[in-house]
Design a protein around this motif. Sequence first.
Motif, PDB file in Angstrom:
ATOM      1  N   THR A 167       0.711  -1.565   0.109  1.00 33.56           N
ATOM      2  CA  THR A 167      -0.365  -0.206   0.342  1.00 33.56           C
ATOM      3  C   THR A 167       1.175   0.748   0.329  1.00 33.56           C
ATOM      4  O   THR A 167       0.825   1.601  -0.971  1.00 33.56           O
ATOM      5  CB  THR A 167      -0.921   0.544   1.624  1.00 33.56           C
ATOM      6  OG1 THR A 167      -1.631  -1.245   0.886  1.00 33.56           O
ATOM      7  CG2 THR A 167      -2.522   0.806   0.874  1.00 33.56           C
ATOM      8  N   LEU A 168       1.884   1.351   0.688  1.00 28.25           N
ATOM      9  CA  LEU A 168       2.815   2.609   1.073  1.00 28.25           C
ATOM     10  C   LEU A 168       3.723   2.916   0.010  1.00 28.25           C
ATOM     11  O   LEU A 168       3.570   3.849  -0.653  1.00 28.25           O
ATOM     12  CB  LEU A 168       3.361   2.514   2.308  1.00 28.25           C
ATOM     13  CG  LEU A 168       2.881   2.841   3.314  1.00 28.25           C
ATOM     14  CD1 LEU A 168       3.538   2.385   4.826  1.00 28.25           C
ATOM     15  CD2 LEU A 168       1.894   3.829   3.726  1.00 28.25           C
ATOM     16  N   LEU A 169       4.070   1.913  -0.741  1.00 24.66           N
ATOM     17  CA  LEU A 169       4.637   2.362  -1.721  1.00 24.66           C
ATOM     18  C   LEU A 169       4.217   2.345  -2.781  1.00 24.66           C
ATOM     19  O   LEU A 169       4.139   2.585  -4.107  1.00 24.66           O
ATOM     20  CB  LEU A 169       5.498   1.118  -2.320  1.00 24.66           C
ATOM     21  CG  LEU A 169       6.928   0.761  -1.169  1.00 24.66           C
ATOM     22  CD1 LEU A 169       7.440  -1.337  -1.542  1.00 24.66           C
ATOM     23  CD2 LEU A 169       7.866   1.607  -1.615  1.00 24.66           C
ATOM     24  N   ALA A 212       2.294  -6.578  -7.527  1.00 29.75           N
ATOM     25  CA  ALA A 212       1.430  -5.979  -6.740  1.00 29.75           C
ATOM     26  C   ALA A 212       1.605  -4.557  -6.509  1.00 29.75           C
ATOM     27  O   ALA A 212       1.198  -3.929  -7.012  1.00 29.75           O
ATOM     28  CB  ALA A 212       1.337  -6.433  -5.307  1.00 29.75           C
ATOM     29  N   ILE A 213       2.878  -4.537  -6.372  1.00 29.03           N
ATOM     30  CA  ILE A 213       3.807  -2.465  -6.191  1.00 29.03           C
ATOM     31  C   ILE A 213       3.532  -2.036  -7.211  1.00 29.03           C
ATOM     32  O   ILE A 213       2.305  -0.743  -7.447  1.00 29.03           O
ATOM     33  CB  ILE A 213       4.863  -3.044  -5.546  1.00 29.03           C
ATOM     34  CG1 ILE A 213       4.872  -3.238  -4.694  1.00 29.03           C
ATOM     35  CG2 ILE A 213       4.972  -1.002  -5.414  1.00 29.03           C
ATOM     36  CD1 ILE A 213       6.635  -3.794  -3.358  1.00 29.03           C
ATOM     37  N   ILE A 214       3.107  -2.577  -8.340  1.00 29.47           N
ATOM     38  CA  ILE A 214       3.565  -1.380  -8.970  1.00 29.47           C
ATOM     39  C   ILE A 214       1.835  -1.540  -9.758  1.00 29.47           C
ATOM     40  O   ILE A 214       1.323  -0.660 -10.231  1.00 29.47           O
ATOM     41  CB  ILE A 214       4.517  -2.321 -11.097  1.00 29.47           C
ATOM     42  CG1 ILE A 214       5.902  -2.136 -10.674  1.00 29.47           C
ATOM     43  CG2 ILE A 214       3.694  -2.073 -11.773  1.00 29.47           C
ATOM     44  CD1 ILE A 214       6.925  -3.216 -11.486  1.00 29.47           C
ATOM     45  N   THR A 215       1.167  -2.430  -9.569  1.00 26.62           N
ATOM     46  CA  THR A 215      -0.521  -2.694  -9.922  1.00 26.62           C
ATOM     47  C   THR A 215      -0.914  -1.686  -9.372  1.00 26.62           C
ATOM     48  O   THR A 215      -1.750  -0.654  -9.592  1.00 26.62           O
ATOM     49  CB  THR A 215      -1.070  -4.204 -10.179  1.00 26.62           C
ATOM     50  OG1 THR A 215       0.095  -4.517 -10.068  1.00 26.62           O
ATOM     51  CG2 THR A 215      -2.424  -4.306 -10.019  1.00 26.62           C
ATOM     52  N   ILE A 216      -0.627  -1.426  -7.838  1.00 24.94           N
ATOM     53  CA  ILE A 216      -1.429  -0.314  -6.887  1.00 24.94           C
ATOM     54  C   ILE A 216      -0.544   0.766  -7.522  1.00 24.94           C
ATOM     55  O   ILE A 216      -1.372   2.269  -7.809  1.00 24.94           O
ATOM     56  CB  ILE A 216      -0.772  -0.143  -5.595  1.00 24.94           C
ATOM     57  CG1 ILE A 216      -1.529  -1.805  -5.322  1.00 24.94           C
ATOM     58  CG2 ILE A 216      -1.120   0.542  -4.911  1.00 24.94           C
ATOM     59  CD1 ILE A 216      -3.193  -1.880  -5.194  1.00 24.94           C
ATOM     60  N   MET A 217       0.989   1.213  -8.237  1.00 23.37           N
ATOM     61  CA  MET A 217       1.509   2.636  -8.558  1.00 23.37           C
ATOM     62  C   MET A 217       0.294   2.868  -9.693  1.00 23.37           C
ATOM     63  O   MET A 217      -0.392   3.830  -9.822  1.00 23.37           O
ATOM     64  CB  MET A 217       2.769   1.801  -8.650  1.00 23.37           C
ATOM     65  CG  MET A 217       3.341   2.037  -7.333  1.00 23.37           C
ATOM     66  SD  MET A 217       5.103   1.911  -8.134  1.00 23.37           S
ATOM     67  CE  MET A 217       6.047   2.417  -6.978  1.00 23.37           C
ATOM     68  N   ILE A 248      -7.460   4.640   0.902  1.00 24.79           N
ATOM     69  CA  ILE A 248      -8.529   3.470   1.212  1.00 24.79           C
ATOM     70  C   ILE A 248      -8.908   1.950   0.363  1.00 24.79           C
ATOM     71  O   ILE A 248      -8.747   0.876   0.651  1.00 24.79           O
ATOM     72  CB  ILE A 248      -9.081   4.266   2.029  1.00 24.79           C
ATOM     73  CG1 ILE A 248      -9.075   5.102   3.946  1.00 24.79           C
ATOM     74  CG2 ILE A 248     -10.598   2.680   2.485  1.00 24.79           C
ATOM     75  CD1 ILE A 248      -9.829   5.717   4.094  1.00 24.79           C
ATOM     76  N   ILE A 249      -8.954   2.671  -0.770  1.00 21.44           N
ATOM     77  CA  ILE A 249      -9.457   2.013  -1.845  1.00 21.44           C
ATOM     78  C   ILE A 249      -8.283   1.224  -2.150  1.00 21.44           C
ATOM     79  O   ILE A 249      -8.843   0.292  -2.285  1.00 21.44           O
ATOM     80  CB  ILE A 249     -10.222   2.605  -2.751  1.00 21.44           C
ATOM     81  CG1 ILE A 249     -11.544   3.405  -2.612  1.00 21.44           C
ATOM     82  CG2 ILE A 249     -10.444   1.538  -4.410  1.00 21.44           C
ATOM     83  CD1 ILE A 249     -11.740   4.250  -3.249  1.00 21.44           C
ATOM     84  N   SER A 250      -7.391   1.650  -2.498  1.00 26.36           N
ATOM     85  CA  SER A 250      -5.972   1.388  -2.850  1.00 26.36           C
ATOM     86  C   SER A 250      -5.752   0.002  -1.735  1.00 26.36           C
ATOM     87  O   SER A 250      -5.355  -0.992  -2.223  1.00 26.36           O
ATOM     88  CB  SER A 250      -4.638   2.270  -2.937  1.00 26.36           C
ATOM     89  OG  SER A 250      -4.900   2.677  -4.549  1.00 26.36           O
ATOM     90  N   LEU A 251      -5.984   0.845  -0.079  1.00 23.99           N
ATOM     91  CA  LEU A 251      -4.775  -0.618   0.638  1.00 23.99           C
ATOM     92  C   LEU A 251      -5.787  -1.757   0.570  1.00 23.99           C
ATOM     93  O   LEU A 251      -5.705  -3.156   0.910  1.00 23.99           O
ATOM     94  CB  LEU A 251      -5.031   0.099   1.888  1.00 23.99           C
ATOM     95  CG  LEU A 251      -4.909  -0.937   2.935  1.00 23.99           C
ATOM     96  CD1 LEU A 251      -4.206   0.120   3.959  1.00 23.99           C
ATOM     97  CD2 LEU A 251      -6.112  -1.568   3.301  1.00 23.99           C
ATOM     98  N   LYS A 252      -6.721  -1.272   0.251  1.00 26.40           N
ATOM     99  CA  LYS A 252      -8.085  -2.306   0.438  1.00 26.40           C
ATOM    100  C   LYS A 252      -7.765  -3.426  -0.930  1.00 26.40           C
ATOM    101  O   LYS A 252      -8.550  -4.912  -0.846  1.00 26.40           O
ATOM    102  CB  LYS A 252      -9.809  -2.328   0.448  1.00 26.40           C
ATOM    103  CG  LYS A 252     -10.331  -1.953   1.906  1.00 26.40           C
ATOM    104  CD  LYS A 252     -11.557  -1.774   2.617  1.00 26.40           C
ATOM    105  CE  LYS A 252     -11.804  -0.580   1.342  1.00 26.40           C
ATOM    106  NZ  LYS A 252     -13.349  -0.208   1.503  1.00 26.40           N
ATOM    107  N   ASP A 253      -7.198  -3.029  -2.013  1.00 25.15           N
ATOM    108  CA  ASP A 253      -6.620  -3.284  -3.176  1.00 25.15           C
ATOM    109  C   ASP A 253      -6.367  -4.835  -2.692  1.00 25.15           C
ATOM    110  O   ASP A 253      -6.322  -5.056  -4.522  1.00 25.15           O
ATOM    111  CB  ASP A 253      -7.077  -2.677  -4.308  1.00 25.15           C
ATOM    112  CG  ASP A 253      -8.200  -2.142  -5.052  1.00 25.15           C
ATOM    113  OD1 ASP A 253      -9.580  -2.252  -4.551  1.00 25.15           O
ATOM    114  OD2 ASP A 253      -8.198  -1.404  -6.177  1.00 25.15           O
ATOM    115  N   THR A 254      -5.077  -4.232  -2.013  1.00 25.21           N
ATOM    116  CA  THR A 254      -4.236  -5.196  -2.127  1.00 25.21           C
ATOM    117  C   THR A 254      -4.088  -6.802  -1.835  1.00 25.21           C
ATOM    118  O   THR A 254      -4.152  -7.263  -1.981  1.00 25.21           O
ATOM    119  CB  THR A 254      -3.095  -5.532  -1.161  1.00 25.21           C
ATOM    120  OG1 THR A 254      -3.860  -5.060  -0.101  1.00 25.21           O
ATOM    121  CG2 THR A 254      -2.611  -3.698  -1.163  1.00 25.21           C
TER     122      THR A 254
END
Lengths: 240, 246
Positions: free
Chosen positions: A26-28, A114-119, A177-183
Amino acid sequence: MGFEFSVILESLPALLTGAKLTWLITLLGISGGMCIGVLAGLGRIAGSVYLGDEPHGFARQLSTATRYLSAGFVESIRGTPIIVQAMFLYFAFPMMVRMLPNVDQFRMEALTAAIITIMVNAGAYIAEIVRGAVVSVHKGLVEAGLSLGISRYQLIRYVIGPIAIRRMIPPLGNQFIISLKDTSLFIVIGVGELTRQGQEIMASNFRALEIWLTVAVIYLLMTTVLASTLRHFERKMKIF
Amino acid sequence: MTNIVEMKNVCKSYGDTEVLHNIDFSVAEGEVVVIIGPSGSGKSTLIRCINCLEMITSGELIVDGIMIPAERKRVRQVRLEVGMVFQQFNLFPHLSALDNVAFGPIRARNIKKPEAYRIAEELLGKVGLEEFKEKLPGELSGGQQQRVAIARALAVNPKVMLFDEPTSALDPEMIGEVLDVMKSIAKDSGMTMVVVTHEMGFASQVGDRLIFMDDGRIVEEGKPSEVMKNPESERLTDFLGHVKHH
């Protein structure tokens, strides 16, 4: 088989390991997403009156290209499910790379994917948040800045930016918050984040109630931390 | 006297609509020009062209020796020499009155902060707002905000000041304080000014020249008292009948 508190205690170390990973992604992810979002958001309104004088000549063509590019990025990311993006990056993208001449070995770590997807995913949504906030800055303030003879960079840095950032905070809180839950969706590419840890423990002891309740509470704690951090920032900056 | 602003055969269009038709207009150093006219007559557009907030479509504009559009890369230089005061004040809402005034010297003129704040305090004193320097714009009245805005524009030390209906958004009791500040700038510092306003009292007391615009053209110009007393055109006679006298 009643509610067993001991099940929670036993599973907690593994779940917290998962939570740590969730937190890391999430943070990255949102840090990178902020960078992408600011660039793509400003890119979508490059050359418009919202960012000062309209450019001429080559600069005008450049900003038109930037606008199309940014819009294309935002629309294609917003228009596809994040789970498809993750699968694509983890399974399809390495395959594409291996098709290149002189490349036989290429793999992508699940965590990296995973990290790149969230980014990228958060970046597209943040771009719209940035654009919305910048467009909402009163045109008269842009003109006041210009009329003093400052550069476009100074205009964005000292006039548009400070006013827009204050307006971005509430929608950014939503997105974080959405991104955190998306993980939790990265369970499909085998990242050992919180949801996957829960799933694995559940599969071995069938304690659905205790495990999913604990998982839910841990998510709630993490989103609360995010939300209150943003609320702290919001209080520190007056909203105009 | 040299002309600090000169417009030669200037036209301005938005798409197919031409809003300024072949304007020839100049402002001499130290002159106070007042522009009046009905809404939509192009008076705001005209002064917004002077500091290139609107780019002229054709013709030539010369501001302090800089030729537009030929030297359009020097637009920032033009703006440093041309201050502007807006109808809606447009103070930066996140900065205190003092920071608003110091903004131009620090950012546009690269003046060191202590010196910039000294200039800003002096100007706030000049507009009578020294004790309000820590206030945010939202905490000030309309008249006070407009006086801060005038100080902010002056702080960059421009050669010309443009006023775009500076009192039109103000409550009646605040108009006087803003006009007084403008009068003192014109009289005490001999500032060159172009003022779009409907304040005929200001025009006759301070103005060296009055310009009446209608439908994107300069219809009449001359000494304010004379133009007001003996309007040549029917449009101006009609218009003068509608504006309030202060």
